[in-house]
Design an enzyme around this catalytic site. Structure first.
Site, PDB file in Angstrom:
ATOM      1  N   ASN A 204     -12.208  -5.871 -18.969  1.00 45.23           N
ATOM      2  CA  ASN A 204     -12.851  -4.681 -18.432  1.00 45.23           C
ATOM      3  C   ASN A 204     -13.515  -3.911 -19.580  1.00 45.23           C
ATOM      4  O   ASN A 204     -13.383  -4.278 -20.751  1.00 45.23           O
ATOM      5  CB  ASN A 204     -11.874  -3.801 -17.639  1.00 45.23           C
ATOM      6  CG  ASN A 204     -10.711  -3.287 -18.488  1.00 45.23           C
ATOM      7  OD1 ASN A 204     -10.870  -2.975 -19.674  1.00 45.23           O
ATOM      8  ND2 ASN A 204      -9.533  -3.180 -17.882  1.00 45.23           N
ATOM      9  N   GLU A 207     -11.256  -2.587 -22.454  1.00 47.46           N
ATOM     10  CA  GLU A 207     -10.746  -3.653 -23.324  1.00 47.46           C
ATOM     11  C   GLU A 207     -11.807  -4.157 -24.295  1.00 47.46           C
ATOM     12  O   GLU A 207     -11.523  -4.390 -25.469  1.00 47.46           O
ATOM     13  CB  GLU A 207     -10.220  -4.804 -22.455  1.00 47.46           C
ATOM     14  CG  GLU A 207      -8.950  -4.442 -21.694  1.00 47.46           C
ATOM     15  CD  GLU A 207      -8.700  -5.275 -20.466  1.00 47.46           C
ATOM     16  OE1 GLU A 207      -7.649  -5.097 -19.829  1.00 47.46           O
ATOM     17  OE2 GLU A 207      -9.571  -6.111 -20.121  1.00 47.46           O
ATOM     18  N   ASP A 275      -6.776  -7.682 -10.843  1.00 46.55           N
ATOM     19  CA  ASP A 275      -6.111  -8.846 -10.256  1.00 46.55           C
ATOM     20  C   ASP A 275      -6.960  -9.455  -9.145  1.00 46.55           C
ATOM     21  O   ASP A 275      -7.084 -10.684  -9.028  1.00 46.55           O
ATOM     22  CB  ASP A 275      -4.755  -8.443  -9.665  1.00 46.55           C
ATOM     23  CG  ASP A 275      -3.787  -7.903 -10.704  1.00 46.55           C
ATOM     24  OD1 ASP A 275      -4.032  -8.084 -11.909  1.00 46.55           O
ATOM     25  OD2 ASP A 275      -2.770  -7.297 -10.293  1.00 46.55           O
TER      26      ASP A 275
END
Length: 328
Positions: A204, A207, A275
């Site tokens: 993302n 990160e 997820d």
């Protein structure tokens, strides 16, 4: 775009996938706040209800099973009530749990969230972030070896809880390369730069910002292409899927790139969105879907995950309905 979405989901059912990484329990304690404590300036949560859900790698496994994908999981759990519950919840949805390794010295990761309605008041984490022992690592690796010849895909679901060490990542990637198994990665900080030569790399924005140590304009295709070039030069992945929260997704390979803005949503909670995205995007990658279709599917499933409170698995019917609505 999605006239054949139901055919695509039928092809999902033919795939065999291993989820490898940090599985956990997400506990939700919800109630009302009618007054503050006389003992300290904190709210009193009353009329509480408690619920436990699968989280982390276990949530990805549940997402896969919701699409009837043949799913296995390999991770470390503790010899505790949460570990036994996690195992049973996975067995109940027909996940192959032969790779669940019990370590008496570690707790099963459990994130407990206290909520007033959908408002988060407090989160308490019970976990160990120490890397697993060499003995446990060998057990995990052996579980992967026992499954690898039948797999189409391995998903690394990394939450920096210690299951995925540098050496384990390297060995599993090597096994996947030897058996022509696709690799998808949802990375975190500790081992961000250890995932080389994978099929799909799905970080993302936060990160990537931390990994590159620079500001990134999520609305600039030029800036995002430069990010892709820097990451690709170091990691040599096939496809990058960079999730940008309210700005949508950026997807790129060696030949093309697409910045797809997010559709307007009533965002309640971003938990579980990553997820959901890695589930759909990795399956699409195995089936050879194009960048644009993967980006659209990822945007839809990630957006839907943000419209509910807490970590919730993908609802296939809701997902199909929106795909068909977009294509109408």
């Amino acid at each position: 775009m999605f006239q054949n979405i139901q055919d695509t989901l039928q092809h999902f059912k033919k795939l065999k996938v291993l989820v490898l990484g940090d599985a956990m329990i997400d506990t939700y304690i919800k109630g009302e706040v009618l007054r503050k404590s006389p003992e300290a300036p904190v709210p009193i949560l009353s009329n509480v209800q408690s619920e436990k859900r699968l989280g982390g790698a276990a949530n990805v496994a549940q997402n896969l099973r919701n699409f009837e994908v043949e799913t296995s999981i390999s991770c470390i759990i503790g010899n505790d009530d949460n570990g036994r519950l996690l195992n049973q919840m996975l067995v109940d949805i027909e996940v192959n749990c032969s790779g669940l390794i019990v370590d008496n010295s570690r707790p099963t990761t459990n994130k407990t969230r206290f909520l007033k309605g959908t408002e988060h008041l407090l989160r308490v984490d019970e976990e160990s972030q120490l890397e697993i022992s060499e003995t446990d690592e060998n057990k995990v690796l052996e579980s992967v070896r026992s499954l690898i010849k039948d797999l189409d895909l391995v998903i690394f679901q990394d939450y920096d809880k210690g299951v995925l060490s540098k050496s384990l990542i390297k060995e599993v990637i090597k096994l996947c390369e030897e058996h022509a198994v696709h690799i998808a990665v949802d990375p975190k900080k500790d081992h961000f730069w250890n995932y080389h030569n994978v099929s799909l790399f799905k970080p993302n924005l936060r990160e990537v910002t931390e990994a590159l140590n620079r500001k990134i304009d999520p609305t600039s295709p030029v800036d995002l292409k430069n990010v892709h070039a820097d990451l690709q030069n170091e990691l040599n992945y096939q496809t990058l899927l960079l999730t940008l929260s309210e700005y949508g997704v950026f997807i790129a390979n060696k030949n093309d790139s697409i910045l797809l803005p997010a559709t307007e949503r009533r965002v309640i909670d971003v938990s579980g969105a990553g997820d959901a995205v890695v589930t759909i995007a990795s399956l699409g990658t195995v089936l050879g879907l194009g960048l644009q279709e993967i980006a659209h599917l990822a945007n839809i499933v990630g957006g839907q995950a943000c419209e509910v409170s807490g970590v919730m698995p993908i609802n296939p019917q809701k997902f199909i309905a929106e795909c068909l609505q977009v294509s109408a």
